[in-house]
Design a protein around this motif. Structure first.
Motif, PDB file in Angstrom:
ATOM      1  N   ARG A   1       0.827  -1.215   0.000  1.00  0.00           N
ATOM      2  CA  ARG A   1       0.000   0.000   0.000  1.00  0.00           C
ATOM      3  C   ARG A   1       0.857   1.259   0.000  1.00  0.00           C
ATOM      4  NH1 ARG A   1      -5.383  -0.308   0.888  1.00  0.00           N
ATOM      5  NH2 ARG A   1      -5.386   1.758   1.835  1.00  0.00           N
TER       6      ARG A   1
ATOM      7  N   GLN B   1      -0.734   4.735  -1.180  1.00  0.00           N
ATOM      8  CA  GLN B   1      -1.928   4.735  -0.343  1.00  0.00           C
ATOM      9  C   GLN B   1      -1.525   4.747   1.126  1.00  0.00           C
ATOM     10  OE1 GLN B   1      -3.826   1.131  -1.540  1.00  0.00           O
ATOM     11  NE2 GLN B   1      -4.685   2.012  -3.396  1.00  0.00           N
ATOM     12  N   ASP B   2      -2.493   5.020   1.996  1.00  0.00           N
ATOM     13  CA  ASP B   2      -2.232   4.893   3.428  1.00  0.00           C
ATOM     14  C   ASP B   2      -1.839   3.452   3.721  1.00  0.00           C
ATOM     15  OD1 ASP B   2      -2.863   7.517   3.931  1.00  0.00           O
ATOM     16  OD2 ASP B   2      -4.951   7.086   4.429  1.00  0.00           O
TER      17      ASP B   2
ATOM     18  N   GLU C   1      -2.676   1.608   6.136  1.00  0.00           N
ATOM     19  CA  GLU C   1      -3.815   0.821   6.623  1.00  0.00           C
ATOM     20  C   GLU C   1      -5.068   1.214   5.855  1.00  0.00           C
ATOM     21  OE1 GLU C   1      -3.813  -1.645   8.819  1.00  0.00           O
ATOM     22  OE2 GLU C   1      -1.663  -1.433   9.137  1.00  0.00           O
ATOM     23  N   PRO C   2      -5.859   0.234   5.416  1.00  0.00           N
ATOM     24  CA  PRO C   2      -7.103   0.568   4.729  1.00  0.00           C
ATOM     25  C   PRO C   2      -8.087   1.228   5.684  1.00  0.00           C
ATOM     26  CG  PRO C   2      -6.961  -1.792   5.087  1.00  0.00           C
ATOM     27  CD  PRO C   2      -5.652  -1.195   5.530  1.00  0.00           C
ATOM     28  N   GLY C   3      -8.842   2.205   5.176  1.00  0.00           N
ATOM     29  CA  GLY C   3      -9.834   2.890   6.005  1.00  0.00           C
ATOM     30  C   GLY C   3     -11.159   2.156   5.988  1.00  0.00           C
ATOM     31  N   ALA C   4     -11.838   2.169   7.107  1.00  0.00           N
ATOM     32  CA  ALA C   4     -13.095   1.430   7.226  1.00  0.00           C
ATOM     33  C   ALA C   4     -14.222   2.080   6.443  1.00  0.00           C
ATOM     34  CB  ALA C   4     -13.496   1.320   8.694  1.00  0.00           C
TER      35      ALA C   4
ATOM     36  N   ARG D   1     -14.060   4.104   3.685  1.00  0.00           N
ATOM     37  CA  ARG D   1     -13.746   4.571   2.335  1.00  0.00           C
ATOM     38  C   ARG D   1     -14.565   3.903   1.249  1.00  0.00           C
ATOM     39  NH1 ARG D   1      -7.482   4.542   3.338  1.00  0.00           N
ATOM     40  NH2 ARG D   1      -7.403   6.278   4.751  1.00  0.00           N
TER      41      ARG D   1
END
Length: 80
Positions: A53, A58-59, A61-64, A66
């Motif tokens: 990522r 990208q960040d 950590e994936p965002g919840a 998004r």
């Protein structure tokens, strides 16, 4: 050992059908089982995900929130 496990996952073979280039299947499986039981497989996965990522811009950590889905009256979802 890690290459043997990656080969197994990539090719979808069974443990006992590992090529002779790798250590015996029961030794590879014993390492995998030990790593899995100590959550090392999850840790490796999480570290690789963060690295990929970051390299993709990208960040880490994936965002919840998004990838929210809006459900209309028809019941079909559309991305917001």
């Amino acid at each position: 050992m890690l290459d043997a496990i990656r080969y197994l996952v990539d090719n979808g073979t069974k443990w006992r059908a590992m090529p002779a280039d790798f250590p015996p299947w029961d030794r590879v499986y014993a390492f995998f089982r030990r790593w899995r039981n100590h959550d090392l497989v999850r840790e490796l996965h999480d570290r690789l995900r963060r690295l990929v990522r970051k390299r993709a811009g990208q960040d880490s950590e994936p965002g919840a929130g998004r990838d929210r889905i809006a459900v209309g009256q028809s019941g079909r979802g559309r991305r917001l």
